[in-house]
Scaffold this active site. Structure first.
Site, PDB file in Angstrom:
ATOM      1  N   ILE A  12       0.837  -1.202   0.000  1.00  0.00           N
ATOM      2  CA  ILE A  12       0.000   0.000   0.000  1.00  0.00           C
ATOM      3  C   ILE A  12       0.878   1.260   0.000  1.00  0.00           C
ATOM      4  CG2 ILE A  12      -1.869   1.216   1.187  1.00  0.00           C
ATOM      5  CD1 ILE A  12      -2.560  -1.529   2.518  1.00  0.00           C
ATOM      6  N   ASP A  51      15.887   0.682   9.435  1.00  0.00           N
ATOM      7  CA  ASP A  51      14.842   0.188  10.329  1.00  0.00           C
ATOM      8  C   ASP A  51      14.297   1.325  11.199  1.00  0.00           C
ATOM      9  OD1 ASP A  51      13.953  -2.742  11.263  1.00  0.00           O
ATOM     10  OD2 ASP A  51      13.901  -1.373  12.982  1.00  0.00           O
ATOM     11  N   TYR A 141      -1.851  -8.500  16.480  1.00  0.00           N
ATOM     12  CA  TYR A 141      -1.705  -7.528  15.385  1.00  0.00           C
ATOM     13  C   TYR A 141      -2.700  -6.376  15.569  1.00  0.00           C
ATOM     14  CZ  TYR A 141      -2.613  -5.525  10.764  1.00  0.00           C
ATOM     15  OH  TYR A 141      -2.847  -4.643   9.737  1.00  0.00           O
ATOM     16  N   PHE A 169     -10.146  -1.825   5.655  1.00  0.00           N
ATOM     17  CA  PHE A 169     -10.653  -3.192   5.607  1.00  0.00           C
ATOM     18  C   PHE A 169      -9.712  -3.956   4.655  1.00  0.00           C
ATOM     19  CE2 PHE A 169     -14.436  -3.367   8.373  1.00  0.00           C
ATOM     20  CZ  PHE A 169     -14.202  -2.158   8.992  1.00  0.00           C
ATOM     21  N   ASN A 170     -10.172  -4.769   3.717  1.00  0.00           N
ATOM     22  CA  ASN A 170      -9.201  -5.567   2.951  1.00  0.00           C
ATOM     23  C   ASN A 170      -8.691  -4.804   1.738  1.00  0.00           C
ATOM     24  OD1 ASN A 170     -10.477  -7.491   4.709  1.00  0.00           O
ATOM     25  ND2 ASN A 170      -9.534  -9.051   3.435  1.00  0.00           N
ATOM     26  N   ARG A 279      -9.855 -20.663  10.219  1.00  0.00           N
ATOM     27  CA  ARG A 279      -8.618 -20.124  10.780  1.00  0.00           C
ATOM     28  C   ARG A 279      -8.982 -19.461  12.108  1.00  0.00           C
ATOM     29  NH1 ARG A 279      -5.605 -16.538   6.422  1.00  0.00           N
ATOM     30  NH2 ARG A 279      -7.428 -15.282   6.884  1.00  0.00           N
ATOM     31  N   GLY A 281      -9.690 -17.158  15.022  1.00  0.00           N
ATOM     32  CA  GLY A 281      -9.790 -15.695  15.151  1.00  0.00           C
ATOM     33  C   GLY A 281     -10.370 -14.991  13.939  1.00  0.00           C
TER      34      GLY A 281
HETATM   35  N1  LIG Z   1      -2.930  -5.116   3.312  1.00  0.00           N
HETATM   36  C1  LIG Z   1      -4.081  -4.894   3.936  1.00  0.00           C
HETATM   37  O1  LIG Z   1      -5.131  -5.408   3.525  1.00  0.00           O
HETATM   38  C2  LIG Z   1      -4.132  -4.011   5.155  1.00  0.00           C
HETATM   39  C3  LIG Z   1      -5.364  -3.892   5.833  1.00  0.00           C
HETATM   40  C4  LIG Z   1      -5.423  -3.063   6.960  1.00  0.00           C
HETATM   41  C5  LIG Z   1      -4.299  -2.367   7.372  1.00  0.00           C
HETATM   42  N2  LIG Z   1      -3.128  -2.505   6.705  1.00  0.00           N
HETATM   43  C6  LIG Z   1      -1.961  -1.756   7.192  1.00  0.00           C
HETATM   44  O2  LIG Z   1      -1.393  -1.042   6.101  1.00  0.00           O
HETATM   45  C7  LIG Z   1       0.023  -0.950   6.234  1.00  0.00           C
HETATM   46  C8  LIG Z   1       0.674  -1.419   4.951  1.00  0.00           C
HETATM   47  O3  LIG Z   1       0.267  -2.763   4.673  1.00  0.00           O
HETATM   48  P1  LIG Z   1       0.848  -3.536   3.407  1.00  0.00           P
HETATM   49  O4  LIG Z   1      -0.157  -4.553   3.002  1.00  0.00           O
HETATM   50  O5  LIG Z   1       1.340  -2.561   2.410  1.00  0.00           O
HETATM   51  O6  LIG Z   1       2.066  -4.292   4.087  1.00  0.00           O
HETATM   52  P2  LIG Z   1       3.535  -4.585   3.507  1.00  0.00           P
HETATM   53  O7  LIG Z   1       4.119  -5.687   4.337  1.00  0.00           O
HETATM   54  O8  LIG Z   1       3.487  -4.778   2.027  1.00  0.00           O
HETATM   55  O9  LIG Z   1       4.290  -3.201   3.814  1.00  0.00           O
HETATM   56  C9  LIG Z   1       4.817  -2.888   5.084  1.00  0.00           C
HETATM   57  C10 LIG Z   1       6.206  -2.309   4.858  1.00  0.00           C
HETATM   58  O10 LIG Z   1       6.754  -1.910   6.122  1.00  0.00           O
HETATM   59  C11 LIG Z   1       8.126  -2.249   6.134  1.00  0.00           C
HETATM   60  N3  LIG Z   1       8.522  -2.390   7.543  1.00  0.00           N
HETATM   61  C12 LIG Z   1       7.998  -3.224   8.468  1.00  0.00           C
HETATM   62  N4  LIG Z   1       8.635  -3.078   9.644  1.00  0.00           N
HETATM   63  C13 LIG Z   1       9.556  -2.093   9.457  1.00  0.00           C
HETATM   64  C14 LIG Z   1      10.537  -1.498  10.304  1.00  0.00           C
HETATM   65  N5  LIG Z   1      10.702  -1.893  11.571  1.00  0.00           N
HETATM   66  N6  LIG Z   1      11.329  -0.522   9.795  1.00  0.00           N
HETATM   67  C15 LIG Z   1      11.192  -0.131   8.499  1.00  0.00           C
HETATM   68  N7  LIG Z   1      10.297  -0.683   7.649  1.00  0.00           N
HETATM   69  C16 LIG Z   1       9.492  -1.657   8.127  1.00  0.00           C
HETATM   70  C17 LIG Z   1       8.219  -3.563   5.349  1.00  0.00           C
HETATM   71  O11 LIG Z   1       9.515  -3.809   4.829  1.00  0.00           O
HETATM   72  C18 LIG Z   1       7.187  -3.312   4.248  1.00  0.00           C
HETATM   73  O12 LIG Z   1       7.773  -2.721   3.106  1.00  0.00           O
HETATM   74  C19 LIG Z   1       0.381  -1.765   7.467  1.00  0.00           C
HETATM   75  O13 LIG Z   1       0.569  -0.876   8.557  1.00  0.00           O
HETATM   76  C20 LIG Z   1      -0.829  -2.636   7.694  1.00  0.00           C
HETATM   77  O14 LIG Z   1      -0.997  -2.953   9.054  1.00  0.00           O
HETATM   78  C21 LIG Z   1      -3.009  -3.315   5.616  1.00  0.00           C
END
Ligand SMILES: NC(=O)c1ccc[n+]([C@@H]2O[C@H](COP(=O)([O-])OP(=O)(O)OC[C@H]3O[C@@H](n4cnc5c(N)ncnc54)[C@H](O)[C@@H]3O)[C@@H](O)[C@H]2O)c1
Length: 326
Positions: A12, A51, A141, A169-170, A279, A281
């Protein structure tokens, strides 16, 4: 504006970073590449591959990069993994976010858009879910996101910190340039498309005895470009408001079987499925009410058609069968 996008190499975050650049903003991506892909980062963005726990690198990035706002996507996102190693989720998603907030207090800016999630609601008491409904996460989470929301509320009260928390959401779908490449993949649409690409024999339907129209879980899918647009609106709104919480979904749910059927039509592949136990939860139904952000910020999803969502993902996966791998 200049915007620091943490997690901007992820699914995202990279799409949002690209949309911000298209809209004329400057972007610094901060990502440790643990789960993100360097190739997903837009060429025009500056990438700091580090990081979130690296306080001195974060400090230098904020001090010398001088962003006007932060969009904070960086997090671990697997609910299942969080049930096995909760400490990893609290350290990464809560502890490192606190480091980010402390560093922002020191160097600025005091403006943040946060990626929250439907998982904050756990097993919802009613559908569609509204922002005022009880927050009762069913896994670490979701709890990690609740804890960050609570920290943000206190930072707002005590430090005049402005924030918007967006409970997605998703997230689903793709742009021509960017798509979903989680490793391991746990999201339904890319898993289904891996079957159509011949990379997986069949799609496992986890739970067929839920109290839903066909026994499988119902979820609300939101196109990643609609999420991107909501981020821009939320950021603008922080000029006027200091504390915003919004759901982001389409208000319409689809069962697992319905999504598989859509993918069958779009890919022309039989996509065999198998039935597996529930699954732990997984709530039966998760559907958002997003009327609050529609009413207050004028957000309107443009790509809510499930056919469009799956088609956009299929086009990206077909062109990039190995994801971001060369
Ligand atoms: N994908 C979904 O459907 C969804 C739904 C609800 C919320 N979210 C939230 O949206 C955000 C993005 O989700 P996504 O699907 O793009 O996930 P993703 O895993 O593709 O992206 C997360 C990014 O964060 C980076 N990252 C994680 N820990 C880190 C750290 N300690 N330091 C630096 N970088 C770090 C990872 O390398 C990754 O590039 C997240 O916070 C997630 O909780 C996603």
């Amino acid at each position: 504006m200049k915007i620091l996008v943490t997690g901007g190499a992820g699914y995202i975050g990279s799409v949002v970073a690209a949309e911000l650049i298209k809209a004329g903003h400057q972007v610094i991506v901060y990502d440790n590449l643990s789960r993100g892909r360097r190739r997903a980062v837009p060429a025009e963005a500056e990438l700091v591959a580090a990081d979130m726990s690296d306080r001195s690198m974060l400090g230098r990035t904020l001090k010398y990069g001088c962003p006007d706002a932060v969009m904070h996507f960086a997090a671990l996102i697997e609910a299942g993994e969080s049930m096995e190693v909760p400490e990893r989720y609290f350290r990464n998603n809560v502890g490192h976010t606190l480091t980010l907030l402390e560093t922002m207090l020191e160097h600025g800016p005091r403006r943040l858009v946060f990626s929250s999630t439907a998982a904050v609601y756990g097993n919802p008491r009613r559908i569609p879910i509204e922002e005022s409904d009880p927050v009762e996460p069913a896994n670490p989470y979701g709890e990690s996101k609740v804890l960050v929301e609570r920290m943000l509320a206190w930072f707002n009260r005590v430090h005049a910190f402005r924030y918007a928390s967006l409970r997605y959401f998703n997230a689903a779908g793709a742009t021509p340039e960017r798509g979903e490449d989680h490793r391991p993949e746990s999201h339904l649409i890319p898993l289904i498309l891996q079957v159509a690409l011949g990379q997986r024999d069949c799609i496992a339907i986890r739970g067929t005895d839920y109290p839903t129209r066909d026994g499988t879980c119902v979820r609300d899918y939101i196109h990643v470009l609609d999420l991107a647009n909501a981020h821009s609106l939320a950021l603008q709104a922080l000029n006027q408001w200091d504390c915003l919480i919004y759901n982001l979904g389409n208000g319409q749910g689809f069962t697992v079987r319905e999504v598989i059927d859509v993918a069958r039509r779009i890919t022309g592949h039989a996509i065999p499925s198998s039935e597996a136990p529930r699954r732990a939860g997984d709530p039966a139904v998760l559907v958002a009410s997003s009327t609050k952000i529609q009413r207050e910020l004028g957000w309107k999803p443009q790509y809510s058609d499930i056919e469009y969502i799956v088609r956009s993902a299929w086009e990206w996966h077909r062109r990039n069968p190995r994801g971001y791998e060369p």
